[in-house]
Design an enzyme around this catalytic site. Structure first.
Site, PDB file in Angstrom:
ATOM      1  N   ASN A 251     -10.229  -0.541   0.255  1.00 13.78           N
ATOM      2  CA  ASN A 251      -8.772  -0.447   0.231  1.00 13.78           C
ATOM      3  C   ASN A 251      -8.258  -1.058  -1.073  1.00 13.78           C
ATOM      4  OD1 ASN A 251      -6.004  -0.834   0.536  1.00 13.78           O
ATOM      5  ND2 ASN A 251      -6.140  -1.432   2.679  1.00 13.78           N
TER       6      ASN A 251
ATOM      7  N   HIS B  33      -3.407   7.054   1.930  1.00  8.14           N
ATOM      8  CA  HIS B  33      -3.826   5.740   1.429  1.00  8.14           C
ATOM      9  C   HIS B  33      -5.184   5.410   2.033  1.00  8.14           C
ATOM     10  CE1 HIS B  33      -4.223   1.512   0.845  1.00  8.14           C
ATOM     11  NE2 HIS B  33      -3.875   1.203   2.080  1.00  8.14           N
TER      12      HIS B  33
ATOM     13  N   CYS C 242       0.809  -1.222   0.000  1.00 11.03           N
ATOM     14  CA  CYS C 242       0.000   0.000   0.000  1.00 11.03           C
ATOM     15  C   CYS C 242       0.841   1.269   0.000  1.00 11.03           C
ATOM     16  CB  CYS C 242      -0.947  -0.010   1.203  1.00 11.03           C
ATOM     17  SG  CYS C 242      -2.055  -1.446   1.232  1.00 11.03           S
TER      18      CYS C 242
END
Length: 411
Positions: A367, A337, A188
């Protein structure tokens, strides 16, 4: 040989050779003028030894077209500006209500704990590569840059279609015939790592147009019976075109990056034997050939990851702001993020950034790992929320553990 005026630096292969000496110092050096755009604009003519000038800095004859082509020299010491973005998501929408049909959960339980309502999942003939190409084309179109003008493609993904990486296939499908490409695996944090890497290739390597793509399909590694993880992840791709500019227009104002392998166990997708038991031959030696490996599903300690992010990410953003020499109050937008709305809220609170300056599209996509920052940026730019000249504090964080921040200016 790099300096602020943009003098040319020879490529790395120039330093290789059978002899240690670069030039024969026993005879006079012959100089040939080398005109570079940045140096010319400053009224300075940069020169390199004629005997040492690399092939890419001399005119060459194209035998097919029978004409002389002057190849551009690489100009180092340049700044980087963000000039185009794009994104792409799969067609299939999986809602919280859909998940409630296969695992013990509910829309309320998911939305309260994560802020997520829907996520997109690859299906049918869709591939991660096709999403990446669509996102990259969007960035090229916005930047008004032709595919043949791209010098480098950085593919940031932990879930490529090919174990060896997808950069080459994306370069082919985009038609970026003159571009070099490579893949970055940083989970990520991948897109922030790729963005910083792109600016270094421009500043130190003389590259002009670089595509940074963040794309992931974590749905491939989700245990759909684990309500602690299956509710979180979705698939997507986002891209950014980073372009060389004069140093006083530099759009990367500051950055900060970190890793801590001690936290690796908190978020993993491990490679394991198809059978977990250890086997050996009759004499006790390891069995050969080895058993085929496959990856496990995502395993995450959510509480520890939350603590890590809320502690480390604000510190990283503050360090990047210090390098940029600007206060938190100068930030127009905070773009983290998109992992969990609680994380986004906690970090913005610690930095004392009001909610109306926070970019979040987590509710619609979940996500999406390395794709989350460019996906959210693209939506914010195309909706008119982010305007030219806006300063954005962005940060990625995740498996590794890795985390990093960048303070950037949009165009």
């Amino acid at each position: 040989m790099a300096n602020a005026l943009g003098l040319a630096s020879p490529p790395a292969h120039f330093f290789r050779g059978k002899k240690m000496a670069l030039w024969d110092l026993s005879r006079p050096i012959q100089w040939t003028p080398l005109r570079c755009r940045a140096a010319a604009e400053a009224g300075v003519e940069s020169r390199v030894p004629e005997s040492a000038s690399p092939r890419s800095m001399r005119p060459r004859l194209n035998r097919n077209k029978k004409r002389l082509i002057n190849e551009h020299c690489r100009v180092v010491g340049m700044g980087s500006k963000l000039v185009g973005c794009g994104s792409a998501v799969p067609k299939l929408i999986v809602s919280n209500a859909d998940l409630a049909q296969i695992v013990d959960t509910s829309d309320e339980w998911i939305s309260v704990r994560t802020g997520i309502h829907n996520r997109r999942i690859l299906s049918g003939n869709e591939t991660l590569g096709s999403l990446a190409v669509e996102a990259a084309n969007g960035a090229l179109e916005m930047a008004q840059v032709n595919a043949r003008e791209v010098d480098l493609i950085i593919m940031c993904s932990s879930t490529p279609d090919d174990l060896f990486g997808s950069g080459g296939q994306i370069q082919r499908d985009l038609g970026c015939k003159d571009a070099w490409t490579f893949d970055i695996t940083a989970a990520c944090s991948g897109f922030v790592v790729g963005l910083i890497t792109a600016t270094r290739f421009i500043k130190g390597g003389g590259f002009k147009n670089i595509l940074v793509i963040g794309a992931d399909a974590l749905s491939r590694y989700v245990d759909w019976t684990d309500r602690g993880t299956c509710i979180l992840f979705g698939d997507a791709a986002g891209a950014l075109l980073v372009q060389a500019c004069s140093s006083d227009e530099d759009g990367l104002l500051g950055f900060d990056v970190h890793s801590d392998g001690h936290g690796q166990r908190q978020l993993t997708v491990l490679a394991r034997d198809e059978r977990m038991e250890i086997t050996s031959s009759m004499n006790g030696a390891p069995l050969f050939p080895p058993k085929k490996k496959s990856f496990s599903c995502i395993e995450m300690n959510g509480k520890e990851v939350f603590r890590f992010v809320v502690r480390c990410v604000p510190q990283s953003i503050e360090a990047a702001l210090d390098e940029a020499g600007i206060p938190t109050s100068s930030i127009d937008w905070l773009l983290l993020h998109q992992a969990n709305q609680r994380i986004i809220d906690a970090v913005s609170t610690r930095l004392d950034i009001p909610s109306d300056k926070v970019i979040s599209n987590l509710a619609n996509y979940g996500n999406t790992s390395a794709a989350s920052i460019p996906l959210a940026l693209d939506e914010a730019v195309r909706s008119g929320k982010v305007q030219p000249g806006n300063t954005i504090a962005t940060a990625g964080f995740g498996a590794g553990l890795t985390w990093g921040s960048a303070i950037v200016r949009w165009k």
